[in-house]
Design a protein around this motif. Structure first.
Motif, mmCIF file in Angstrom:
data_model
loop_
_atom_site.group_PDB
_atom_site.id
_atom_site.type_symbol
_atom_site.label_atom_id
_atom_site.label_comp_id
_atom_site.label_asym_id
_atom_site.label_seq_id
_atom_site.Cartn_x
_atom_site.Cartn_y
_atom_site.Cartn_z
ATOM 1 N N MET A 1 68.138 39.205 -28.249
ATOM 2 C CA MET A 1 68.755 40.474 -28.542
ATOM 3 C C MET A 1 68.865 41.246 -27.242
ATOM 4 S SD MET A 1 66.630 43.329 -30.702
ATOM 5 C CE MET A 1 67.666 44.715 -31.004
ATOM 6 N N LYS A 2 70.002 41.801 -27.018
ATOM 7 C CA LYS A 2 70.224 42.600 -25.829
ATOM 8 C C LYS A 2 69.546 43.952 -26.014
ATOM 9 C CE LYS A 2 74.313 42.150 -24.048
ATOM 10 N NZ LYS A 2 75.739 42.315 -23.698
ATOM 11 N N LEU A 3 68.774 44.364 -25.015
ATOM 12 C CA LEU A 3 68.118 45.672 -25.047
ATOM 13 C C LEU A 3 69.050 46.695 -24.412
ATOM 14 C CD1 LEU A 3 64.538 44.550 -23.975
ATOM 15 C CD2 LEU A 3 65.330 45.099 -26.281
ATOM 16 N N GLU A 4 69.349 47.736 -25.139
ATOM 17 C CA GLU A 4 70.318 48.741 -24.703
ATOM 18 C C GLU A 4 69.634 49.977 -24.129
ATOM 19 O OE1 GLU A 4 73.529 48.051 -24.880
ATOM 20 O OE2 GLU A 4 73.424 46.273 -26.146
ATOM 21 N N ALA A 5 70.321 50.628 -23.216
ATOM 22 C CA ALA A 5 69.915 51.936 -22.671
ATOM 23 C C ALA A 5 68.514 51.931 -22.073
ATOM 24 C CB ALA A 5 70.044 53.018 -23.746
ATOM 25 N N THR A 6 68.174 50.868 -21.348
ATOM 26 C CA THR A 6 66.861 50.803 -20.704
ATOM 27 C C THR A 6 66.896 51.375 -19.290
ATOM 28 O OG1 THR A 6 67.308 48.593 -19.849
ATOM 29 C CG2 THR A 6 66.192 48.741 -21.996
ATOM 30 N N GLY A 7 68.103 51.565 -18.742
ATOM 31 C CA GLY A 7 68.237 52.101 -17.398
ATOM 32 C C GLY A 7 68.250 51.062 -16.307
ATOM 33 N N ILE A 8 68.102 49.792 -16.633
ATOM 34 C CA ILE A 8 68.025 48.759 -15.600
ATOM 35 C C ILE A 8 69.379 48.116 -15.303
ATOM 36 C CG2 ILE A 8 67.500 46.708 -17.002
ATOM 37 C CD1 ILE A 8 65.267 46.151 -14.874
ATOM 38 N N GLU A 9 70.239 48.048 -16.311
ATOM 39 C CA GLU A 9 71.525 47.385 -16.141
ATOM 40 C C GLU A 9 72.351 48.076 -15.058
ATOM 41 O OE1 GLU A 9 75.451 46.076 -18.718
ATOM 42 O OE2 GLU A 9 73.781 47.028 -19.724
ATOM 43 N N GLY A 10 72.851 47.264 -14.113
ATOM 44 C CA GLY A 10 73.692 47.785 -13.045
ATOM 45 C C GLY A 10 72.951 48.225 -11.802
ATOM 46 N N LEU A 11 71.622 48.333 -11.850
ATOM 47 C CA LEU A 11 70.871 48.701 -10.648
ATOM 48 C C LEU A 11 70.992 47.585 -9.619
ATOM 49 C CD1 LEU A 11 67.588 50.200 -12.135
ATOM 50 C CD2 LEU A 11 69.600 51.424 -11.291
ATOM 51 N N VAL A 12 70.976 47.964 -8.350
ATOM 52 C CA VAL A 12 71.085 47.002 -7.253
ATOM 53 C C VAL A 12 69.840 47.125 -6.390
ATOM 54 C CG1 VAL A 12 72.431 46.332 -5.225
ATOM 55 C CG2 VAL A 12 73.607 47.111 -7.291
ATOM 56 N N ILE A 13 69.220 45.973 -6.101
ATOM 57 C CA ILE A 13 67.957 45.981 -5.354
ATOM 58 C C ILE A 13 67.809 44.683 -4.568
ATOM 59 C CG2 ILE A 13 66.697 45.109 -7.366
ATOM 60 C CD1 ILE A 13 64.264 46.775 -6.372
ATOM 61 N N LYS A 14 67.123 44.786 -3.435
ATOM 62 C CA LYS A 14 66.816 43.591 -2.642
ATOM 63 C C LYS A 14 65.758 42.754 -3.364
ATOM 64 C CE LYS A 14 67.920 45.437 1.891
ATOM 65 N NZ LYS A 14 67.407 45.797 3.224
ATOM 66 N N GLN A 15 65.755 41.481 -3.032
ATOM 67 C CA GLN A 15 64.895 40.533 -3.736
ATOM 68 C C GLN A 15 63.409 40.804 -3.568
ATOM 69 O OE1 GLN A 15 66.020 36.492 -3.134
ATOM 70 N NE2 GLN A 15 64.228 35.669 -4.153
ATOM 71 N N LYS A 16 62.957 41.078 -2.373
ATOM 72 C CA LYS A 16 61.511 41.246 -2.158
ATOM 73 C C LYS A 16 60.929 42.419 -2.934
ATOM 74 C CE LYS A 16 61.237 38.507 1.946
ATOM 75 N NZ LYS A 16 60.952 38.373 3.343
ATOM 76 N N PRO A 17 61.543 43.622 -2.890
ATOM 77 C CA PRO A 17 60.978 44.690 -3.714
ATOM 78 C C PRO A 17 61.112 44.406 -5.210
ATOM 79 C CG PRO A 17 62.815 45.526 -2.387
ATOM 80 C CD PRO A 17 62.574 44.127 -1.990
ATOM 81 N N LEU A 18 62.210 43.760 -5.614
ATOM 82 C CA LEU A 18 62.377 43.399 -7.026
ATOM 83 C C LEU A 18 61.239 42.497 -7.480
ATOM 84 C CD1 LEU A 18 64.053 43.309 -9.667
ATOM 85 C CD2 LEU A 18 65.209 41.301 -8.692
ATOM 86 N N HIS A 19 60.959 41.472 -6.689
ATOM 87 C CA HIS A 19 59.904 40.522 -7.023
ATOM 88 C C HIS A 19 58.544 41.239 -7.112
ATOM 89 C CE1 HIS A 19 58.202 36.533 -7.400
ATOM 90 N NE2 HIS A 19 57.309 36.846 -6.475
ATOM 91 N N HIS A 20 58.271 42.092 -6.147
ATOM 92 C CA HIS A 20 56.996 42.826 -6.129
ATOM 93 C C HIS A 20 56.873 43.737 -7.358
ATOM 94 C CE1 HIS A 20 53.509 44.965 -4.618
ATOM 95 N NE2 HIS A 20 54.154 46.097 -4.829
ATOM 96 N N ILE A 21 57.921 44.503 -7.647
ATOM 97 C CA ILE A 21 57.900 45.440 -8.776
ATOM 98 C C ILE A 21 57.691 44.710 -10.090
ATOM 99 C CG2 ILE A 21 59.364 46.995 -10.141
ATOM 100 C CD1 ILE A 21 60.582 47.859 -7.351
ATOM 101 N N LEU A 22 58.450 43.639 -10.303
ATOM 102 C CA LEU A 22 58.370 42.940 -11.588
ATOM 103 C C LEU A 22 57.070 42.162 -11.737
ATOM 104 C CD1 LEU A 22 62.077 41.898 -12.192
ATOM 105 C CD2 LEU A 22 60.797 43.848 -13.116
ATOM 106 N N ASN A 23 56.567 41.587 -10.657
ATOM 107 C CA ASN A 23 55.261 40.913 -10.736
ATOM 108 C C ASN A 23 54.163 41.917 -11.070
ATOM 109 O OD1 ASN A 23 55.719 38.170 -10.405
ATOM 110 N ND2 ASN A 23 55.800 38.338 -8.191
ATOM 111 N N LYS A 24 54.219 43.078 -10.442
ATOM 112 C CA LYS A 24 53.227 44.127 -10.700
ATOM 113 C C LYS A 24 53.269 44.568 -12.167
ATOM 114 C CE LYS A 24 52.142 48.773 -9.139
ATOM 115 N NZ LYS A 24 52.621 49.885 -8.332
ATOM 116 N N ALA A 25 54.470 44.524 -12.767
ATOM 117 C CA ALA A 25 54.638 44.925 -14.167
ATOM 118 C C ALA A 25 54.323 43.796 -15.148
ATOM 119 C CB ALA A 25 56.065 45.415 -14.390
#
Length: 123
Positions: free
Chosen positions: A1-25
């Motif tokens: 199921m697609k999750l709507e209105a989470t605020g993440i769709e369309g955001l642009v980010i470099k790989q290293k901070p993305l990896h760090h943020i999501l691993n931390k979460a």
């Protein structure tokens, strides 16, 4: 199921901070990536036998490649799926996700989106 209105769709980010943020979460980047797409999953256990739920955050490279570690990703709509052992994960609306599970998934993704926004790239 697609999750709507989470605020993440369309955001642009470099790989290293993305990896760090999501691993931390608590999200794990599994083997389901290729040179242009990246996928992170958050595993949610279930009291049902042989059933596990996954919140999937995914993005595609608009610069670089996943294996180089230098990619820049545009985030796609997150998904909530149900894994059926041994067949795989289903993401359809017909999976009958409880409202509590949907709310939990939305909160996880919204928190990740909040952190990603702090490191967002200007395109």
């Amino acid at each position: 199921m697609k999750l709507e209105a989470t605020g993440i769709e369309g955001l642009v980010i470099k790989q290293k901070p993305l990896h760090h943020i999501l691993n931390k979460a608590g999200f794990i980047r599994g083997g389901q990536w290729d040179y242009e797409r990246v996928t992170y999953d958050y595993k949610i256990g279930s009291p049902e036998k042989n059933i596990t739920y996954y919140v999937r955050i995914q993005g595609y490279a608009i610069e670089g490649e996943v294996d180089s570690g230098t990619g820049v990703f545009k985030m796609l709509p997150p998904l909530l799926g149900r894994h059926y052992y041994p067949h795989g994960v289903e993401y359809g609306e017909q999976e009958g996700f409880s409202q509590d599970l949907i709310d939990r998934a939305n909160k996880l993704v919204a928190k990740a989106a909040e952190d990603i926004k702090k490191h967002q790239e200007v395109v």
